[in-house]
Design an enzyme around this catalytic site. Sequence first.
Site, PDB file in Angstrom:
ATOM      1  N   ARG A 124       3.525   4.600 -15.160  1.00 50.98           N
ATOM      2  CA  ARG A 124       3.891   3.482 -14.625  1.00 50.98           C
ATOM      3  C   ARG A 124       3.404   2.456 -15.617  1.00 50.98           C
ATOM      4  O   ARG A 124       3.852   1.244 -15.509  1.00 50.98           O
ATOM      5  CB  ARG A 124       2.828   3.522 -13.186  1.00 50.98           C
ATOM      6  CG  ARG A 124       1.301   3.554 -13.431  1.00 50.98           C
ATOM      7  CD  ARG A 124       0.727   3.379 -12.134  1.00 50.98           C
ATOM      8  NE  ARG A 124      -0.589   3.773 -12.023  1.00 50.98           N
ATOM      9  CZ  ARG A 124      -1.711   2.984 -11.498  1.00 50.98           C
ATOM     10  NH1 ARG A 124      -1.488   2.027 -10.681  1.00 50.98           N
ATOM     11  NH2 ARG A 124      -2.942   3.486 -11.629  1.00 50.98           N
ATOM     12  N   GLU A 139      10.610  -3.810   1.499  1.00 46.57           N
ATOM     13  CA  GLU A 139      11.503  -3.125   0.561  1.00 46.57           C
ATOM     14  C   GLU A 139      12.802  -2.982   0.813  1.00 46.57           C
ATOM     15  O   GLU A 139      13.758  -3.047  -0.358  1.00 46.57           O
ATOM     16  CB  GLU A 139      10.924  -1.715   0.293  1.00 46.57           C
ATOM     17  CG  GLU A 139       9.356  -1.493  -0.213  1.00 46.57           C
ATOM     18  CD  GLU A 139       8.282  -1.826   0.797  1.00 46.57           C
ATOM     19  OE1 GLU A 139       7.015  -1.657   0.621  1.00 46.57           O
ATOM     20  OE2 GLU A 139       8.775  -1.798   2.255  1.00 46.57           O
ATOM     21  N   HIS A 199       4.230   6.012  -8.461  1.00 51.22           N
ATOM     22  CA  HIS A 199       3.376   6.659  -7.596  1.00 51.22           C
ATOM     23  C   HIS A 199       4.174   7.819  -6.909  1.00 51.22           C
ATOM     24  O   HIS A 199       3.947   7.947  -5.823  1.00 51.22           O
ATOM     25  CB  HIS A 199       2.973   5.878  -6.468  1.00 51.22           C
ATOM     26  CG  HIS A 199       1.821   4.894  -7.121  1.00 51.22           C
ATOM     27  ND1 HIS A 199       2.022   3.636  -7.877  1.00 51.22           N
ATOM     28  CD2 HIS A 199       0.535   4.625  -7.021  1.00 51.22           C
ATOM     29  CE1 HIS A 199       0.928   3.105  -8.466  1.00 51.22           C
ATOM     30  NE2 HIS A 199       0.081   3.569  -7.699  1.00 51.22           N
ATOM     31  N   ASP A 259      -4.309   8.872  -1.778  1.00 54.61           N
ATOM     32  CA  ASP A 259      -3.644   8.154  -0.903  1.00 54.61           C
ATOM     33  C   ASP A 259      -3.002   9.137   0.262  1.00 54.61           C
ATOM     34  O   ASP A 259      -2.457   8.651   1.409  1.00 54.61           O
ATOM     35  CB  ASP A 259      -2.702   7.394  -1.384  1.00 54.61           C
ATOM     36  CG  ASP A 259      -3.009   6.227  -2.073  1.00 54.61           C
ATOM     37  OD1 ASP A 259      -4.335   5.987  -2.053  1.00 54.61           O
ATOM     38  OD2 ASP A 259      -2.175   5.392  -2.828  1.00 54.61           O
ATOM     39  N   ARG A 278       1.437   7.829 -11.026  1.00 51.30           N
ATOM     40  CA  ARG A 278       0.038   7.068 -11.110  1.00 51.30           C
ATOM     41  C   ARG A 278      -0.976   7.613 -12.061  1.00 51.30           C
ATOM     42  O   ARG A 278      -1.634   6.822 -12.981  1.00 51.30           O
ATOM     43  CB  ARG A 278      -0.282   7.111  -9.824  1.00 51.30           C
ATOM     44  CG  ARG A 278      -1.716   6.465  -9.580  1.00 51.30           C
ATOM     45  CD  ARG A 278      -2.279   6.840  -8.211  1.00 51.30           C
ATOM     46  NE  ARG A 278      -3.663   6.219  -7.923  1.00 51.30           N
ATOM     47  CZ  ARG A 278      -4.559   6.492  -7.143  1.00 51.30           C
ATOM     48  NH1 ARG A 278      -4.094   7.359  -6.099  1.00 51.30           N
ATOM     49  NH2 ARG A 278      -5.653   5.779  -6.885  1.00 51.30           N
TER      50      ARG A 278
END
Length: 327
Positions: free
Chosen positions: A12, A60, A111, A119, A169
């Site tokens: 990323r 989104e 991610h 998460d 990530r």
Amino acid sequence: MKENTGKKIATRESYGNALIELGAANKDVVVLDADLSSATKTDSFKKRYPQRHIDCGIAESNMMGVAAGLAAAGKIPFASSFAMFAAGRAFEQIRNSVGYPHLNVKIGATHAGITVGEDGATHQCNEDIALMRTIPGMVVMCPADDVEAKAAVKAAAEYEGPVYLRFGRSPCPVINDRPDYKFEMGKGSVVKEGSDVSIIATGICVANALEAAELLQRDGICAEVINICTIKPLDEALILSSARKTGKVVTVEEHSVIGGLGSAVGDVLNRVYPAPVRKIGIQDVFGESGFAQALLEKYKLDGKGIAEQVKEFSESFTTGKEQLCQE
């Protein structure tokens, strides 16, 4: 084979850095984000080129529509968000507003996979490759490291049509940092030659597959390791060549074993050269919250876990092939 340089960079981060370079080279490049620019690393582009960065907020699906409009107006939009939101929440808009008219939209999905870590399952998208593969004309790429990620972003910008780019990530080893490295969309590469079994990997799993190959060598198993960045269109010739040489294929991906790299490889082999295939990945379960490395180990996607599964698979066959690996 490329030796691990010891450097680790999250892809990323590579995405964000590549966008800055593109922004300087091409004024038609526009970056969109969905209130996640700090996490997707598009904030650096925003600081450098504020007039060409659009924060669409936590919307989104709308962002994909905006990207489609920009592409129709001649711009090169990079729509950025977490893979779960980009591929998952906005699937309909990507299919109908981007894929159907075959617009020049690039989707930067960060991610992805279980290495999102703490998460948890709601954010750990293990289905995005499968979803994007089903859209006609969509290119799907999952780079292995920093070098490949930057090259993939550049190639996506030069390609006329929709592209899905998958980034991670967590920092991962840099394995392609060498003068002779050359990236070509739709082409894979042999990063380690072997004769007993073909390990075909994508994304962060390429570095782990190389580690697994070293462990397998100690047990007398000479594994060939192939890096597949472009999952669609797939480098069928390379896969078939390796399968004919080793007679056995193992696919490795930080994604569900349903519909991802393993399914793509299996389709090719089933159609042209039937060979035994073992798919290593997320085995039809959701992820869970935890440290990234601990999750890789639990789901057996680290070097040790991959080696154990390849060894079990490989030892169920007798090939009698000459070893290519040197002691």
